[in-house]
Design an enzyme around this catalytic site. Structure first.
Site, mmCIF file in Angstrom:
data_model
loop_
_atom_site.group_PDB
_atom_site.id
_atom_site.type_symbol
_atom_site.label_atom_id
_atom_site.label_comp_id
_atom_site.label_asym_id
_atom_site.label_seq_id
_atom_site.Cartn_x
_atom_site.Cartn_y
_atom_site.Cartn_z
ATOM 1 N N ALA A 1 0.817 -1.229 0.000
ATOM 2 C CA ALA A 1 0.000 0.000 0.000
ATOM 3 C C ALA A 1 0.842 1.266 0.000
ATOM 4 O O ALA A 1 0.395 2.316 -0.471
ATOM 5 C CB ALA A 1 -0.927 -0.013 1.219
ATOM 6 N N GLY B 1 3.281 1.962 -1.784
ATOM 7 C CA GLY B 1 3.929 2.214 -3.073
ATOM 8 C C GLY B 1 3.250 3.289 -3.909
ATOM 9 O O GLY B 1 2.118 3.714 -3.649
ATOM 10 N N ILE C 1 2.216 3.244 -7.209
ATOM 11 C CA ILE C 1 1.018 2.826 -7.953
ATOM 12 C C ILE C 1 -0.089 2.458 -6.975
ATOM 13 O O ILE C 1 -1.264 2.823 -7.171
ATOM 14 C CB ILE C 1 1.351 1.641 -8.890
ATOM 15 C CG1 ILE C 1 2.332 2.099 -9.980
ATOM 16 C CG2 ILE C 1 0.084 1.050 -9.501
ATOM 17 C CD1 ILE C 1 2.843 0.991 -10.892
ATOM 18 N N TYR D 1 15.741 -6.697 -12.576
ATOM 19 C CA TYR D 1 14.369 -6.328 -12.169
ATOM 20 C C TYR D 1 13.360 -6.899 -13.170
ATOM 21 O O TYR D 1 12.332 -7.457 -12.794
ATOM 22 C CB TYR D 1 14.233 -4.800 -12.049
ATOM 23 C CG TYR D 1 12.793 -4.340 -12.031
ATOM 24 C CD1 TYR D 1 11.990 -4.555 -10.913
ATOM 25 C CD2 TYR D 1 12.216 -3.721 -13.151
ATOM 26 C CE1 TYR D 1 10.655 -4.174 -10.917
ATOM 27 C CE2 TYR D 1 10.891 -3.331 -13.157
ATOM 28 C CZ TYR D 1 10.112 -3.561 -12.031
ATOM 29 O OH TYR D 1 8.782 -3.193 -12.044
ATOM 30 N N LYS E 1 10.198 -9.686 -12.586
ATOM 31 C CA LYS E 1 8.788 -9.476 -12.969
ATOM 32 C C LYS E 1 8.311 -10.587 -13.909
ATOM 33 O O LYS E 1 7.184 -11.066 -13.805
ATOM 34 C CB LYS E 1 8.594 -8.104 -13.628
ATOM 35 C CG LYS E 1 8.851 -6.929 -12.710
ATOM 36 C CD LYS E 1 7.988 -6.942 -11.456
ATOM 37 C CE LYS E 1 6.538 -6.616 -11.709
ATOM 38 N NZ LYS E 1 5.737 -6.662 -10.456
#
Ligand code: NAP
Length: 357
Positions: free
Chosen positions: A20, A22, A24, A165, A169
């Site tokens: 939460a 973050g 986005i 990274y 993902k």
């Protein structure tokens, strides 16, 4: 539906949003609260800590937002947060440009944490749908002048030593679809694959993607390189999460992308938009022979930046947002408006200092 109109029955529905704190997630929580949902946000720190005050100050948060502690690296950690929820938006994942220990710091939390969240959803029979915040990084880590990337593409080039990274993902999204194929489950998954997300931040932290814009204006880049950036507004990404959660017919993956601009176009635009007195790069480093030198020099850069330069320099990324526009009815904000908002937000939050007059 207008932006502030509640979805039918949304006031009865609870959405767990992981990560939460973050960039986005913050805008997504704002959007959910505005539409009348109850939100349970997970954070790593102590829930009453003042560092989360910006979330508690969101309109509607008093009554409808609860924070619960959970960590991706702890098995079973999300069970309490997800119990009784109707939907889950899984946004938590390490978003780091650099790491000396990519397996421990990025891949393990991304993959094991996602499986941990999915298992908590399977345990809670109330969950109907999980919206996974995946990334364009799971689609590709390298532009291809000859190919328009769509949801059918998968990034198979990244590794621990190349765009780690991106690798985290891609592995986390693959693990999600594998989990959904192999496990008996009572919910479905919709994945969103945003490109570089920029825009207004609810929290005071500087997100890695807004940092790219800050760096452009603060003299970090030695010159204008042959790079192009695919961008999308964080508020559009937040709206896409809520649409993906609410539209029954949503299915599979959705690339979330507004427009691409070259570094040259961004620099010119920011200069014309009133930011010419900031330390924008001036030297043209886009010619072919200079790009070859830049690629060589990139080996002296920290690994994340170096990998990115080597895989992206001199190539044009083409991606399609046709699926999300057709199936979820998304319309994207022009990126030039978002760029101005981003710069103003960077100044307001103290991440970018006005140049001396
Ligand atoms: P962000 O601001 O760095 O948010 C990441 C969130 O993940 C933070 O809340 C962070 O918590 C949490 N997190 C990290 N490690 C964790 C752990 N071990 N346990 C629990 N929570 C943990 O980044 P963002 O840009 O909003 O990214 C959100 C999601 O969107 C990520 O999945 C990212 O990969 C994806 N995405 C981002 C972009 C982009 O351009 N920004 C583009 C495509 C996809 P703390 O606050 O405690 O660190």
């Amino acid at each position: 539906m207008s932006d502030n109109e509640d979805m039918p029955g949304s006031s009865q529905l609870t959405v767990c949003v992981t990560g939460a704190s973050g960039f986005i997630a913050g805008q997504t929580i704002r959007e959910l609260l505005a539409r009348g949902f109850k939100v349970r946000g997970t954070v790593r720190g102590v829930v009453d800590d003042s560092q989360y005050a910006y979330l508690k100050q969101l309109p509607g948060a008093d009554e409808k937002l609860a924070l619960v502690q959970a960590d991706l690296t702890q098995p079973g950690s999300f069970n309490t947060a997800i119990a009784d929820c109707d939907y889950v938006i899984h946004a938590a994942s390490p978003y780091l440009l650099e790491s000396k220990k990519p397996q421990e710091e990025m891949v393990d939390p991304a993959v094991n944490g996602t499986l941990n969240v999915l298992q908590a959803c399977a345990n809670a029979s109330s969950v109907k749908r999980v919206v996974l915040t995946s990334s364009l990084a799971a689609i590709t880590d390298e532009p291809d002048d000859q190919h328009v990337f769509t949801e059918t593409d998968w990034n198979s080039k990244s590794s621990l030593t190349r765009n780690a990274y991106f690798y985290s993902k891609a592995l986390a999204e693959q693990a999600t679809w594998r989990f959904m194929r192999e496990q008996l489950r009572t919910f479905d998954v919709v994945a969103l694959n945003p490109c570089m997300v920029i825009g207004e931040s609810i929290g005071p932290g500087l997100n890695s993607s807004n940092q790219v814009i800050r760096d452009l204006l603060s003299g970090t880049y030695p010159g204008v390189m042959a790079l192009n950036f695919c961008m999308v507004d964080v508020c559009d990404v937040a709206r896409a999460h809520v649409l993906a959660l609410d539209k029954d017919e949503a299915e599979g993956r959705y690339i979330c992308f507004s427009e691409a601009m070259t570094m040259d176009e961004i620099v010119d635009f920011l200069g014309e938009a009133g930011y010419s007195n900031y330390r924008l790069p001036r030297r043209d480093m886009s010619a072919g022979w200079i790009s070859s030198v830049v690629k060589l020099l990139s080996y002296a850069q920290p690994s994340g930046a170096g990998d990115f330069i080597r895989s992206h320099l001199g190539k044009t990324m083409r991606i399609s947002n046709a699926k999300i526009c057709a199936e979820l009815g998304m319309e994207f904000r022009p990126v030039r408006e978002t760029l101005v908002d981003t710069v103003e937000d960077l100044i307001r939050q103290g991440h970018l200092h006005k140049p001396d007059a």
